[in-house]
Write a protein that holds these residues in place. Structure first.
Motif, short mmCIF file in Angstrom:
data_model
loop_
_atom_site.label_atom_id
_atom_site.label_comp_id
_atom_site.label_asym_id
_atom_site.label_seq_id
_atom_site.Cartn_x
_atom_site.Cartn_y
_atom_site.Cartn_z
N UNK A 147 0.80 -1.22 0.00
CA UNK A 147 0.00 0.00 0.00
C UNK A 147 0.82 1.26 0.00
N UNK A 148 0.36 2.27 0.75
CA UNK A 148 1.01 3.58 0.71
C UNK A 148 2.28 3.68 1.54
N UNK A 149 2.68 2.59 2.20
CA UNK A 149 3.91 2.62 3.00
C UNK A 149 5.08 2.48 2.04
N UNK A 150 5.73 3.58 1.76
CA UNK A 150 6.84 3.61 0.80
C UNK A 150 8.18 3.80 1.50
N UNK A 151 8.17 4.52 2.63
CA UNK A 151 9.41 4.83 3.33
C UNK A 151 9.27 4.52 4.81
N UNK A 152 10.40 4.55 5.52
CA UNK A 152 10.38 4.34 6.97
C UNK A 152 9.57 5.43 7.66
N UNK A 153 9.60 6.64 7.12
CA UNK A 153 8.81 7.72 7.70
C UNK A 153 7.32 7.43 7.58
N UNK A 154 6.91 6.79 6.48
CA UNK A 154 5.50 6.40 6.32
C UNK A 154 5.09 5.42 7.40
N UNK A 155 5.96 4.44 7.66
CA UNK A 155 5.67 3.45 8.70
C UNK A 155 5.59 4.13 10.07
N UNK A 156 6.50 5.06 10.31
CA UNK A 156 6.51 5.77 11.59
C UNK A 156 5.21 6.56 11.79
N UNK A 157 4.73 7.16 10.73
CA UNK A 157 3.46 7.90 10.82
C UNK A 157 2.31 6.97 11.15
N UNK A 158 2.31 5.80 10.50
CA UNK A 158 1.22 4.87 10.75
C UNK A 158 1.26 4.33 12.18
N UNK A 159 2.46 4.09 12.71
CA UNK A 159 2.58 3.57 14.08
C UNK A 159 2.04 4.54 15.11
N UNK A 160 2.04 5.82 14.78
CA UNK A 160 1.46 6.81 15.70
C UNK A 160 -0.06 6.72 15.71
N UNK A 161 -0.62 6.10 14.66
CA UNK A 161 -2.07 6.04 14.53
C UNK A 161 -2.66 4.68 14.88
N UNK A 162 -1.89 3.62 14.68
CA UNK A 162 -2.41 2.26 14.93
C UNK A 162 -1.27 1.35 15.36
N UNK A 163 -1.44 0.60 16.44
CA UNK A 163 -0.38 -0.31 16.90
C UNK A 163 -0.32 -1.57 16.05
N UNK A 164 0.89 -1.99 15.67
CA UNK A 164 1.10 -3.24 14.95
C UNK A 164 2.34 -3.91 15.55
N UNK A 165 2.53 -5.19 15.22
CA UNK A 165 3.65 -5.96 15.78
C UNK A 165 4.83 -6.06 14.83
N UNK A 166 4.66 -5.64 13.59
CA UNK A 166 5.76 -5.76 12.65
C UNK A 166 5.40 -5.29 11.26
N UNK A 167 6.41 -5.30 10.40
CA UNK A 167 6.23 -4.84 9.02
C UNK A 167 6.97 -5.78 8.08
N UNK A 168 6.35 -6.10 6.96
CA UNK A 168 6.97 -6.91 5.92
C UNK A 168 7.19 -6.03 4.70
N UNK A 169 8.41 -5.98 4.24
CA UNK A 169 8.75 -5.18 3.06
C UNK A 169 9.04 -6.06 1.87
N UNK A 170 8.34 -5.79 0.77
CA UNK A 170 8.62 -6.49 -0.48
C UNK A 170 9.34 -5.54 -1.42
#
Length: 576
Positions: A216-239
């Protein structure tokens, strides 16, 4: 066989397609690897979405590269992408074969979650749907391996949580970004709503299940950081974010660095070196072919005696040219400048040039010898026709007369007419003035014709005007591609405006981060490139038609002034 961490730390998984990426991911401290047919196809230069097409047998393709390339190259746990579309499927036997091969577990990939709702129902009725994928992963887990379930909806996530699978990864769709990425359709804030809802559902049913995200829209580490401020998750898979996009950037940057190093070894011939050395005191920079041809012409005109028509598009700096035409050492010559475009009444220019018999306007004529090294007239086409003809006679004869006097007065050493036209015939001058300047015109090459000098100009301008160096190493390869493909309708003025904004970007960026394509694109006002549709007349006619015959928009699209466009319309008879 190393197992995936279960201590509650944030997990990073890398979905890969080659042994080299596996080694790189291990050096980057990934927690686990996922070998997928999509990863292998990415390594072939094919978009990830091709994994759902019948181009290769997914099982054969994945097992081969995972067993031969990935497992021998890494100590990380490797999950294998498996599907349930085989003709004869025994989920237990499949799970045991993974164990014997040395894999740490499996993921459901390629998955029918990527198909339409109707197609999923068809596969489910045939025993090859999402439910069977969950059953296969449950069998993998039952033999002591790790199972990760890709899902796209709340219903699919519930199926995995109900049987207590180790990990559920919400796939947000094919990745945006890069050369082959999809266009972003949803923002980080929009997907965070679904992430929060599905994550809560999974944890309520199976608290031990780890919840991860991918795509999806997670393109950079900053994108992931923004999402973590909004919703808790246990990990990320990068393809694509770990394999395709970094490869596109790093390989492109490395190749570009070597190309740039090779260009630095280019040696000018003796004549080119002499021209560059001659132009340096006047402020000229560069060694592009068009620039050297221009310097050769300028040098010849500077050593001769005669008035000159200087053709310079809007945004080109003319001071260096005037220095060369008016002095022998690079100093700023004494000049009388008349900007006819800035005069309240163009007729005033006549009295400034030739003097006036009006006592209240009594002043020394600008054309009189000794007043200055140069008389520079900007926008000469705006002079009244009578004044242009009178100026032409003075240039031809070398003398002129003030109003009310018959005494001939010697002309100034040199008159320079500065026009924004592209050629003398398009300058809009009176025919008599055009004739007397025949053979005495020089065109300053616009920036689009000397792209080999772009970096030199950027570097010099950043030092001279901002006191800081912006050089090649500050730009990524894709950013350089944007700069070199841009038409630069504003020429050096446009570079100056861009540099001021780039200094702000560099000041706010982490140390060592380069200026990227995404940084530059919003800052450039690109005109439409001229399509290769034939002659100049054809291109102008095409542009006029596409812009509803609006001359302002057409001129901007073609990268020329309204005056130049008007002259060309008249020349080619393109009036409606």
């Amino acid at each position: 066989m190393r197992q995936i961490l279960t201590d509650g730390s944030f997990l990073i998984g890398a979905a890969i397609g080659s042994g080299s990426t596996a080694m790189a991911a291990q050096r980057g401290r990934a927690d686990f690897l996922i070998a997928l047919n999509a990863g292998r196809l990415r390594s072939m230069g094919v978009p990830s979405i091709a994994c759902m097409l019948p181009v290769f047998d997914a099982t054969t393709l994945t097992e081969k590269f995972a067993g031969e390339e990935v497992l021998p190259q890494t100590k990380l746990p490797v999950l294998l992408g498996v599907n349930v579309w085989e003709e004869r499927l025994d989920v237990t036997q499949k799970a045991m074969s993974l164990q014997r091969a040395g894999f740490a577990g499996a993921v459901n990939f390629p998955s029918c979650m990527h198909y339409s709702h109707a197609m999923q129902h068809i596969l489910a009725r045939a025993g090859r749907g999402i439910e069977q994928e969950v059953a296969q992963l449950k069998a993998v887990q039952d033999v002591g391996l790790t199972a990760m379930f890709y899902c796209a909806t709340r219903t699919q996530a519930r199926l995995a949580a109900d049987v207590g699978l180790d990990m559920v990864c919400l796939n947000l769709g094919w990745n945006v970004g890069g050369a082959q990425g999809h266009r972003q359709r949803e923002t980080i804030e929009e997907v965070a709503v679904a992430v929060l809802e599905i994550g809560r559902l999974i944890k309520r049913i199976s608290p031990k299940t780890r919840f991860l995200l991918e795509g999806g829209p997670i393109e950079t580490a900053d994108d992931l950081r923004r999402l973590l401020h909004l919703a808790p998750i246990d990990g990320y898979v990068g393809g694509s974010t770990f394999e395709r996009m970094p490869l596109e950037v790093s390989v492109a940057d490395q190749v570009d660095r070597f190309r740039h190093a090779g260009q630095r070894r280019d040696v000018l011939d003796d004549e080119g070196a002499r021209l560059v050395a001659w132009g340096r005191p006047y402020g000229f920079v560069g060694h592009a072919k068009a620039h050297l041809n221009f310097l050769s012409r300028l040098k010849a005109l500077s050593s001769a005696q005669g008035s000159v028509l200087l053709l310079a598009e809007p945004g080109l700096q003319t001071l260096s040219c005037l220095k060369a035409l008016g002095s022998a050492n690079g100093a700023v010559p004494s000049m009388v400048q008349i900007d006819v475009a800035g005069e309240d009444f163009p007729t005033r220019a006549r009295s400034i040039l030739f003097g006036s018999n009006d006592a209240s306007l009594k002043r020394r004529p600008a054309l009189e010898a000794g007043e200055g090294d140069l008389v520079v007239i900007f926008a000469p086409e705006r002079l009244p026709a009578g004044t242009q003809r009178r100026l032409a006679r003075a240039m031809r004869d070398g003398v002129f007369q003030t109003p009310g006097s018959r005494r001939p007065i010697p002309m100034a050493r040199r008159v320079v007419l500065v026009s924004t036209a592209s050629d003398p015939q398009a300058a809009g001058l009176d025919p008599s003035l055009t004739e007397v300047l025949r053979g005495w015109s020089i065109r300053v090459p616009p920036l689009r014709e000397r792209m080999d000098d772009l970096l030199l100009l950027i570097q010099q301008m950043s030092i001279e005007r901002f006191g800081e160096v912006i050089a090649r190493d500050h730009f990524s390869a894709d950013a350089m591609q944007v700069l070199t493909e841009h038409m630069w309708p504003g020429n050096e003025t446009e570079i100056h405006a861009l540099l001021g904004q780039l200094l702000d970007i560099l000041g706010a960026a982490p140390t060592g981060q380069r200026i990227r394509r995404s940084d530059i694109l919003p800052l450039l006002n690109s005109p439409e490139p001229m399509r290769d549709i034939g002659t100049e007349k054809d291109r102008i006619a095409d542009a006029l038609w596409r812009h509803g015959f609006n001359r302002g928009r057409t001129a901007q699209a073609l990268g020329m002034s309204r005056k130049t466009l008007y002259n060309k319309i008249q020349k080619y008879g393109l009036t409606r």
